[in-house]
Design a protein around this motif. Structure first.
Motif, short mmCIF file in Angstrom:
data_model
loop_
_atom_site.label_atom_id
_atom_site.label_comp_id
_atom_site.label_asym_id
_atom_site.label_seq_id
_atom_site.Cartn_x
_atom_site.Cartn_y
_atom_site.Cartn_z
N LEU A 92 38.17 52.05 50.72
CA LEU A 92 38.58 50.80 51.64
C LEU A 92 38.33 49.60 50.74
O LEU A 92 39.25 48.66 50.76
N ASP A 93 37.12 49.44 50.02
CA ASP A 93 36.92 48.41 49.19
C ASP A 93 38.11 48.01 48.21
O ASP A 93 38.63 47.04 48.21
N LYS A 104 41.00 49.41 48.39
CA LYS A 104 42.23 48.99 48.79
C LYS A 104 42.58 47.64 49.75
O LYS A 104 43.64 46.99 49.54
N TYR A 105 41.43 47.27 50.55
CA TYR A 105 41.75 46.14 51.17
C TYR A 105 40.86 44.86 50.89
O TYR A 105 41.41 43.89 51.00
N SER A 106 39.82 44.86 49.86
CA SER A 106 39.32 43.76 49.62
C SER A 106 39.92 42.78 48.73
O SER A 106 39.85 41.47 49.01
N TYR A 135 42.91 41.62 49.54
CA TYR A 135 43.37 40.63 50.44
C TYR A 135 42.40 39.75 51.14
O TYR A 135 42.60 38.60 51.44
N PHE A 151 47.16 45.62 44.45
CA PHE A 151 47.26 45.90 45.71
C PHE A 151 48.70 45.49 46.15
O PHE A 151 49.40 44.79 45.45
#
Lengths: 323, 280
Positions: free
Chosen positions: A33-34, A36-38, A40, B106
């Motif tokens: 999660l970290d 992939k999303y942090s 953003y 990302f």
């Protein structure tokens, strides 16, 4: 690990050893999660604040410009009427003339002087190099308001230093803010004073990126310093020069503070609007006078289009002539 | 170096003459400001104009402090508060986003970075009128929120930190942090931020100076009741343009902090500006 996964075919016979503990798999998914999303999360502050206070007002300016808009709240859609009115508006063209006049009077001498100074500072055996660089850049440190106040006094009619100096060459005292050419000159000199050093440093940085052996080869072939400047420095400097020209265009066409403070806060710029700039006119319409916000927004867009147009022309022009 | 190239790069005395002249032109208005700020009001109309400082600064600045039309001290304090908050915020948000753009993978990264670069080219004045209306709607008129909140982030700051992080921080270092089990934020805090310190210092200085000096927006949303320093100076000079020594005393006090900052950190500021020019 990922490399071996793509090269070796998955073999069902040898399953990867799974950690038995639940705690580790939970921390593993947290890590995913970290990862992939942090990212953003880290860029979010910029986009949220810029979106609300930067992008949204810019787009709203376009929307407002199509309305008869009053900042108190009333508005009705009128299509392109504001733009049509703008074309016939003599104050608008007056402000455009003033803006471009001051822009040319400040940008051209400023860039020539900056080019000259950068070339001097580029000498290899120059002593006290940092000191000179700092001294020349120093004017950029002061606020525009302070500059305008100080220069306002230097350009004072009765006891200003400039008129006193002019009296030595037999020129009568000039009433600097009373006429077009004189007020343009006074305002342009503030801009020149404040920005020449800045542009000098940017051009100097560009010059230092030019390989020295080019000059040595040219010198061996007997090229003079002047010739080297034209044949090597200028062409190699083109990208930096375009950058500096466009930066000056954006700044110059938005000129506001110098003429405003020079006019002692009079938003119309002199008694006869002789030095009201486009930015001042926009401010007058959109903020000083709340009833014409939509029309002011149309001026803002016209300004933006002019900046884009002039930057584009400069870009092409500088690229062609220097080549 | 052979003699031909030595001749090529020699510095003639004329070069120094020109540079000294340029220096004098750059410094003179500062000096003039000090001269007038320290003169009594009646000596200003002298012809020839005064060229040496005198001892009336205390008097002149006293008139500034007594003057409640411009609220100079409020302006000074407000400028310190606003510039401080904006500087810290721009450095933190800039380094966070710069790190993400330089070192993290990302979806949409390139498109978002391009958006930031494009926004750097749009003049802020384009949004001035609606933004002014928004400030009214939020009831932020004549408050420090109006001059602080919209400037807490900067596209230039993100871009600059991204450029610096790309070249100053190796991927191995971040990889090593991951192997040790550090979270992304820990990596930012313990590895990235210390490495970004030189760029953060330059960005901080530039942001501080820019915020301290900004005029148009504070002038649009603040009054002389609760001004920033620049707004206070403008109102002072509009109302007291006949009392130049008072106005100049205020201008000198408002300029002095920046001159000191510049003398202490000038080398880094000048270096940072030249660095930025080549990289961008």
């Amino acid at each position: 690990m990922s490399l071996s996964a793509t090269t070796a075919p998955p073999s069902p016979a040898a399953p990867p050893p799974r950690p038995p503990a639940r705690r580790r798999s939970r921390s593993h998914s947290l890590t995913r999660l970290d990862l992939k999303y942090s990212p953003y999360l880290y860029i979010a502050p910029f986009f949220v604040i810029f979106g609300i206070f930067g992008l949204y007002p810019m787009l709203r300016t376009a929307w407002m410009s199509l309305h008869d808009w009053n900042l108190i709240g009333d508005h009705s859609f009128i299509g392109f009427d504001n733009y049509v009115a703008l074309v016939k508006d003599e104050y608008f063209w007056n402000a455009t003339l003033n803006t471009f006049g001051i822009f040319l009077l400040s940008t051209i001498p400023q860039l020539l002087l900056a080019l000259f100074l950068a070339n001097l500072l580029n000498r290899t055996f120059l002593r006290a190099r940092t000191l000179f660089r700092m001294a020349i850049f120093m004017p950029n440190v002061v606020s525009v308001a302070a500059v305008a106040i100080v220069f306002g006094m230097l350009f004072q009619r009765d006891f200003g230093v400039i008129n006193w100096l002019l009296s030595f060459v037999g020129i009568d005292a000039v009433d600097w803010d009373a006429e077009r050419w004189s007020s343009w000159t006074a305002i342009a000199s503030m801009v020149n004073w404040r920005w020449t050093g800045y542009n000098t440093l940017i051009l100097l940085a560009g010059m230092q990126a030019i390989p020295r052996d080019l000059y040595e080869a040219a010198a061996l072939d007997g090229a003079s310093q002047w010739k080297q400047f034209w044949r090597i420095t200028l062409p190699m400097l083109t990208p930096t020069f375009v950058f500096v020209v466009i930066l000056s265009t954006i700044g110059g066409l938005q000129l506001f503070t110098e003429p405003l403070v020079f006019a002692n806060g009079n938003i119309i710029g002199g008694d006869q609007r002789e030095f009201q700039t486009l930015a001042m006119y926009m401010y007058e319409l959109g903020i000083e006078n709340l009833n014409t916000a939509g029309y002011g927004a149309a001026v803002a867009w016209a300004m933006f289009l002019m900046i884009a147009l002039v930057s584009g022309i400069n870009f092409l022009l500088v690229r062609r002539t220097v080549k | 170096m052979n003699s031909a190239s030595r001749r090529l790069w020699r510095t003639s005395p004329l070069t120094y003459v020109a540079l000294v002249l340029a220096t004098l032109f750059s410094i003179y208005p500062f000096y003039y400001m000090v001269v007038i700020a320290t003169r009594s009001l009646d000596s200003i109309n002298d012809v020839p104009p005064p060229v040496t400082p005198a001892g009336s600064f205390g008097d002149n600045f006293g008139r500034v402090l007594d003057n409640d039309a411009a609220n100079f001290l409020t302006g000074l304090l407000n400028s310190v508060i606003v510039s401080g908050i904006v500087t810290v915020s721009v450095v933190i948000t800039g380094s966070l986003a710069g790190f993400a753009f330089a070192k993290l993978r990302f979806r949409g990264r390139n498109a978002l970075l391009l958006t930031i670069i494009v926004t750097m080219m749009i003049p802020t004045q384009l949004g001035l009128i609606p933004l002014w209306g928004m400030i009214q709607d939020l009831n932020w008129f004549d408050t420090l929120y109006a001059v602080t909140v919209p400037f807490l982030v900067s596209a230039f700051g993100v871009f600059m930190m991204r450029q610096y992080a790309t070249q100053a921080i190796s991927d191995e270092l971040i990889e090593a942090g991951r192997v040790d089990g550090a979270s992304t934020f820990r990596i930012y805090w313990n590895i990235v931020l210390p490495a970004l310190r030189p760029a953060a210092a330059v960005l901080g200085l530039l942001t501080f100076m820019e915020t301290w000096n900004s005029f148009l927006w504070p002038y649009a949303v603040l009054t002389s009741e609760n001004p920033t320093l620049q707004v206070s100076l403008a109102f002072l000079s509009y109302a007291y343009y006949t009392d130049y020594s008072q106005v100049f005393a205020a201008t000198a006090v408002g300029t002095l902090p920046l001159v000191i900052v510049f003398i202490v950190f000038g080398r880094q500021i000048v270096g940072g500006i030249m660095e930025g020019a080549v990289k961008s």
